[in-house]
Scaffold this active site. Structure first.
Site, PDB file in Angstrom:
ATOM      1  N   SER A 241       0.851  -1.290  -0.158  1.00 57.67           N
ATOM      2  CA  SER A 241      -0.233  -0.046  -0.418  1.00 57.67           C
ATOM      3  C   SER A 241       0.590   1.354   0.173  1.00 57.67           C
ATOM      4  CB  SER A 241      -1.066   0.150   1.391  1.00 57.67           C
ATOM      5  OG  SER A 241      -1.481   0.955   1.620  1.00 57.67           O
TER       6      SER A 241
ATOM      7  N   GLU B  28     -19.536   4.778   3.104  1.00 56.94           N
ATOM      8  CA  GLU B  28     -18.964   5.323   2.156  1.00 56.94           C
ATOM      9  C   GLU B  28     -17.398   4.598   0.438  1.00 56.94           C
ATOM     10  OE1 GLU B  28     -16.550   8.908   0.648  1.00 56.94           O
ATOM     11  OE2 GLU B  28     -15.852   8.434   1.440  1.00 56.94           O
TER      12      GLU B  28
ATOM     13  N   GLU C 132      -1.193  10.183  11.454  1.00 56.90           N
ATOM     14  CA  GLU C 132      -2.311  10.015  11.839  1.00 56.90           C
ATOM     15  C   GLU C 132      -3.250   9.724  12.485  1.00 56.90           C
ATOM     16  OE1 GLU C 132      -4.399  11.885   7.164  1.00 56.90           O
ATOM     17  OE2 GLU C 132      -4.521   9.127   7.834  1.00 56.90           O
TER      18      GLU C 132
ATOM     19  N   ASP D 212       0.759   9.763   6.618  1.00 58.31           N
ATOM     20  CA  ASP D 212       0.160   8.502   6.786  1.00 58.31           C
ATOM     21  C   ASP D 212       0.249   6.954   6.996  1.00 58.31           C
ATOM     22  OD1 ASP D 212       0.132   7.817   4.454  1.00 58.31           O
ATOM     23  OD2 ASP D 212      -2.417   7.858   4.534  1.00 58.31           O
TER      24      ASP D 212
END
Length: 227
Positions: free
Chosen positions: A42, A147, A132, A65
């Site tokens: 990622s 969402e 974060e 993050d």
């Protein structure tokens, strides 16, 4: 490892606050706490999308993050209370704050995002690690979760009609937050008004059984005295 250790350090601080409020206050602003650490895949994907050179120093400087913590609260005011409590720690330094509660995103998303740095002591050095922290209400956390699933299902190409409905749902969630906080405040105010002071000795003696109880207690105490 340094990012994982930073998460562990901050999670310990948040959990201490959680335990403290659970035992010493009538309202605990923390409903749930979670954390996540980006996978190497990622991280590399995000670095490629943003044009970040694929070396450790560049990634550490540009991708902030990698380590994340999410704190879910009951009410909107709780998000700011938790922010203030975290900022009060001498080893937590807030380097950036994005207030999407007062200034929601275009899709209706509301949350308080903090970028903090905390020192992590390794075997041979101390490093400042960015983490974060997202702080949001239960209602908005529910909305954001759904969402995210919708965006994943449509590979981010969400039809406009769904986007419009999502925005409407976010506004509904915000109205729910406002209403529930108002009701909570009214209930607490009514409870404070209804709270009567404890009766004093004279009031206790006017109760029919009070005199007998007090006399029995006095006899018991006197019987144990050594003088």
């Amino acid at each position: 490892m340094s990012y994982k250790f930073a998460i562990d350090t901050l999670m310990a601080k948040v959990n201490i606050l959680n335990e403290e409020f659970r035992y010493t206050n009538d309202h605990n602003p923390i409903e749930h706490v979670g954390s996540r650490l980006k996978t190497p895949y990622s991280i590399l994907e995000k670095a490629r999308r943003r044009g970040v050179p694929l070396d450790l120093d560049s990634i550490a400087k540009e991708i902030l993050d990698i380590a994340g913590i999410r704190v879910t609260c009951s009410f909107v005011s709780d998000t700011y209370a938790i922010r203030d409590m975290l900022a009060g720690h001498e080893d937590i330094r807030i380097t950036e704050e994005k207030d999407y509660i007062r200034s929601p995103k275009a899709n209706g998303y509301r949350s308080l995002h903090l970028l903090v740095c905390t020192p992590v002591r390794m075997s041979d050095r101390t490093v400042e690690v960015p983490v974060e922290i997202q702080i949001r209400t239960i209602a908005m956390d529910f909305w954001a979760s759904l969402e995210h699933k919708i965006y994943y299902k449509y590979a981010k190409a969400v039809p406009q009609d769904l986007l419009d409905e999502l925005r409407t749902a976010a506004e509904t969630a915000n109205r729910l937050d406002v209403t529930m906080e108002r009701l909570h405040g009214e209930v607490r105010e009514l409870g404070d008004r209804a709270q009567n002071p404890l009766p004093g000795p004279d009031e206790l003696r006017r109760l029919p059984i009070a005199a007998e109880l007090l006399d029995a207690l006095a006899d018991r105490v006197n019987s144990r005295r050594s003088d």
